[in-house]
Motif scaffolding. Structure first.
Motif, mmCIF file in Angstrom:
data_model
loop_
_atom_site.group_PDB
_atom_site.id
_atom_site.type_symbol
_atom_site.label_atom_id
_atom_site.label_comp_id
_atom_site.label_asym_id
_atom_site.label_seq_id
_atom_site.Cartn_x
_atom_site.Cartn_y
_atom_site.Cartn_z
ATOM 1 N N GLN A 153 0.834 -1.196 0.000
ATOM 2 C CA GLN A 153 0.000 0.000 0.000
ATOM 3 C C GLN A 153 0.873 1.251 0.000
ATOM 4 O O GLN A 153 0.580 2.231 -0.694
ATOM 5 N N GLU A 154 1.959 1.186 0.796
ATOM 6 C CA GLU A 154 2.880 2.332 0.820
ATOM 7 C C GLU A 154 3.551 2.506 -0.540
ATOM 8 O O GLU A 154 3.697 3.624 -1.030
ATOM 9 N N GLU A 155 3.953 1.379 -1.127
ATOM 10 C CA GLU A 155 4.628 1.467 -2.426
ATOM 11 C C GLU A 155 3.703 2.050 -3.475
ATOM 12 O O GLU A 155 4.103 2.859 -4.296
ATOM 13 N N ALA A 157 1.323 4.107 -2.929
ATOM 14 C CA ALA A 157 1.222 5.547 -2.663
ATOM 15 C C ALA A 157 2.433 6.278 -3.221
ATOM 16 O O ALA A 157 2.318 7.373 -3.773
ATOM 17 N N ARG A 158 3.614 5.674 -3.059
ATOM 18 C CA ARG A 158 4.828 6.319 -3.568
ATOM 19 C C ARG A 158 4.787 6.395 -5.080
ATOM 20 O O ARG A 158 5.120 7.425 -5.680
ATOM 21 N N ASN A 162 3.431 10.384 -4.079
ATOM 22 C CA ASN A 162 3.535 10.980 -2.743
ATOM 23 C C ASN A 162 4.962 10.935 -2.228
ATOM 24 O O ASN A 162 5.673 9.965 -2.426
ATOM 25 N N ARG A 164 7.815 10.866 0.868
ATOM 26 C CA ARG A 164 7.913 9.938 1.995
ATOM 27 C C ARG A 164 6.999 10.293 3.148
ATOM 28 O O ARG A 164 6.250 9.463 3.658
ATOM 29 N N THR A 167 3.349 9.962 2.405
ATOM 30 C CA THR A 167 2.950 8.548 2.445
ATOM 31 C C THR A 167 2.732 8.106 3.889
ATOM 32 O O THR A 167 1.747 7.448 4.215
ATOM 33 N N ARG A 170 -0.483 9.830 5.214
ATOM 34 C CA ARG A 170 -1.779 9.540 4.618
ATOM 35 C C ARG A 170 -2.067 8.052 4.473
ATOM 36 O O ARG A 170 -3.205 7.664 4.285
ATOM 37 N N VAL A 171 -1.004 7.221 4.527
ATOM 38 C CA VAL A 171 -1.230 5.782 4.356
ATOM 39 C C VAL A 171 -0.820 4.997 5.603
ATOM 40 O O VAL A 171 -1.639 4.315 6.215
ATOM 41 N N THR A 172 0.476 5.109 5.972
ATOM 42 C CA THR A 172 0.989 4.286 7.080
ATOM 43 C C THR A 172 0.292 4.585 8.398
ATOM 44 O O THR A 172 -0.198 3.685 9.079
#
Lengths: 253, 300
Positions: A153-155, A157-158, A162, A164, A167, A170-172
């Motif tokens: 999910q983080e990847e 977003a990147r 986004n 770091r 990310t 808004r995600v982690t």
């Protein structure tokens, strides 16, 4: 047999709590809790525990994230070090803080010489004591939370553009949200209840008499008031447990 | 925003756990209880139960009036007693104990030193103790009122002193010198005798500088000076004896002096009454007074 022992365990834990409820001076509790010294301690405890939680969050959340995401060589050593205050007897922690940051301490002597700052007997010493013992709770819980976040999910977003920190924000953080909240709640509750480190490092002064110290001091000459104040702290602890309702246990698996 | 469980509510094997809605009612009920109790504290008027101690005796430079020493008890007593004594009596009572057991080889004495107010509370709560020796008559009166002890007798007196680091680097001579800028001093907590006496002396000398903190007993005051956390402490003349290389005691000038009178009594719950009475008699005898005087206590 196991059932009998289990029942005994429950009795062992429940009896002191029942005894406290039995001894509460219900008829005078309002007056006892309304005394100026109790109100001062309550307000001071709230301020210090919130400040300690903010400090622990500012330092502990980045640390938890680093422990969860990076695989650096000394990671297990750092983790053990950060967890040490959780296992160490609080009074030992207080003594160690005194030797480090007291007026004649390892770093404290320079604080005093260069800036005229002396931490013992100030509210900041109480904040530092509380943050010292409570931060591990936040780090452990938050680290488990960050670890469980799906990196894909983080990847994603990147790859969507986004940066770091965006990310993370808004995600982690939302995905680990309930762990972080649970960690912050535990941290705050532990900070509120801290006694051994506070009385050893911060000492007993008007600006360090938090609620646990107030119970200790009251008990020596006014046990009824001590029981009343203890009930308040007990209610707070119970509220925290209810609020968490087992959410933080997942971090220990 | 995507809200999820993070790591806290999923089984070890799961990843993006199930959604859950936190149940509102138990949380609200718990928070409500806390708020009600806390607001009881915030909104009630400030009138509380007054502290349960009698007014302290007026400070005085009077001499220590003890009466004549009592006769030493017969030698050869047997048994085991526990003596609860004020922290300031530590070194003197260790010596008294050794002298007593030299005369009574069958006797064993255990000591418990601490703040007199704490010892009285412990004895009242049922802690084992055969003899109680406090640093002022107010705490002993609490024990008498609680019927923990038999009628007490005075056995020694002590004067107040400034506890300072060895060599007295700041040249502190009296309570007024505590008002020098940058001097940080500590006293005992208020319910403790040395705290009461210190506050009386500070009021008498009209000292405006307030202590930085309160310590649990007089030995803790000495400890803070010893480790450098305080520049000075208000304790007793006898207190430097515990750390003679690190601290010294500067007796207060006569105009600022407050005399502490120490009573001793046998506990009603004592299981070794004869031995306890014997020890009390020894402390009040001429031999006992000589030992006390050697440690800096006053017997006249």
């Amino acid at each position: 047999m196991a059932l009998a022992l289990a029942a005994l365990a429950v009795v062992l834990v429940a009896t002191p709590l029942v005894a406290m409820l039995w001894r509460v001076p219900w008829s005078t509790i309002g007056t006892l809790l309304g005394r100026a010294e109790v109100r001062t301690s309550l307000w001071l405890s709230l301020q210090c525990s919130v400040a300690a939680t903010v400090l622990a969050a500012a330092l502990g959340l980045p640390l938890a994230w680093a422990l969860a995401r990076w695989d650096f060589p000394a990671r297990s050593v750092v983790r053990a070090l950060v967890l040490l205050p959780m296992v160490m007897p609080p009074v030992v922690g207080g003594l160690a803080l005194l030797l480090a940051f007291g007026r004649a301490g390892l770093l404290g002597q320079w604080l005093h010489k260069w800036f005229g700052v002396s931490l013992p007997y100030t509210a900041w010493a109480a904040v530092l004591s509380e943050a010292f013992v409570a931060m591990p709770f936040l780090v452990v819980t938050a680290e488990a939370g960050f670890k469980a976040v799906d990196r894909r999910q983080e990847e994603v977003a990147r790859t969507l553009g986004n940066a770091r920190f965006a990310t993370f924000r808004r995600v982690t953080l939302p995905l680990a949200g309930s762990s972080v909240v649970a960690g912050l709640t535990l941290c705050w509750a532990r900070a509120l209840g801290e006694f051994g480190a506070t009385i050893t490092f911060a000492g007993d002064a008007p600006r360090t008499e938090t609620m646990p110290l107030r119970v200790f001091l009251l008990f020596q000459h006014d046990p009824a008031s001590a029981v009343a104040v203890s009930l308040l702290l007990l209610a707070v602890s119970a509220a925290v447990l209810v609020a968490l309702r087992g959410r933080w246990w997942g971090a220990w698996r | 925003m995507i809200w999820g469980c993070g790591g806290a509510c999923v089984p070890a094997s799961g990843s993006a756990g199930r959604r859950f809605a936190p149940g509102r009612s138990p949380l609200v009920a718990a928070l409500a209880t806390v708020v009600v109790l806390a607001s009881a504290s915030c909104s009630s008027s400030g009138a509380g139960k007054p502290t349960s101690s009698a007014p302290p005796p007026a400070p005085s430079n009077a001499s220590c009036r003890l009466g004549p020493p009592v006769a030493e008890p017969k030698a050869g007593a047997q048994g085991h007693i526990r003596v609860l004594a004020a922290a300031s009596l530590t070194e003197a009572f260790h010596d008294l104990g050794s002298a007593f057991t030299a005369r009574n080889p069958g006797a064993r004495i255990d000591f418990s030193f601490g703040a007199s107010s704490t010892l009285v509370a412990q004895l009242d709560a049922g802690a084992p103790g055969d003899v109680l020796a406090t640093a002022d008559t107010v705490t002993m009166a609490q024990a008498v009122a609680a019927r923990s002890v038999e009628p007490p007798e005075l056995f020694t007196c002590n004067g107040l002193a400034l506890i300072v680091p060895k060599g007295n680097p700041r040249g502190l001579r009296s309570l007024t010198s505590l008002e020098q800028p940058g001097v940080r001093y500590v006293v005992c907590a208020e319910p403790v005798p040395c705290g009461r006496f210190a506050r009386q002396a500070l009021a008498k000398a009209h000292v405006k500088a307030r202590p930085a903190g309160s310590e649990q007993d007089v030995k803790a005051v000495v400890a803070k000076v010893e480790v450098g956390e305080a520049d000075a402490g208000i304790g007793y003349v006898t207190d430097a004896a515990g750390a003679p290389t690190k601290v010294e005691a500067v007796p207060l000038p006569a105009s600022q002096q407050v005399l502490a009178t120490y009573p001793i009594a046998v506990a009603r719950s004592s299981g070794a009454h004869e031995l306890a009475t014997g020890f009390v008699a020894f402390v009040r005898s001429a031999a006992g007074r000589a030992i006390l005087q050697r440690h800096g206590f006053r017997t006249s």
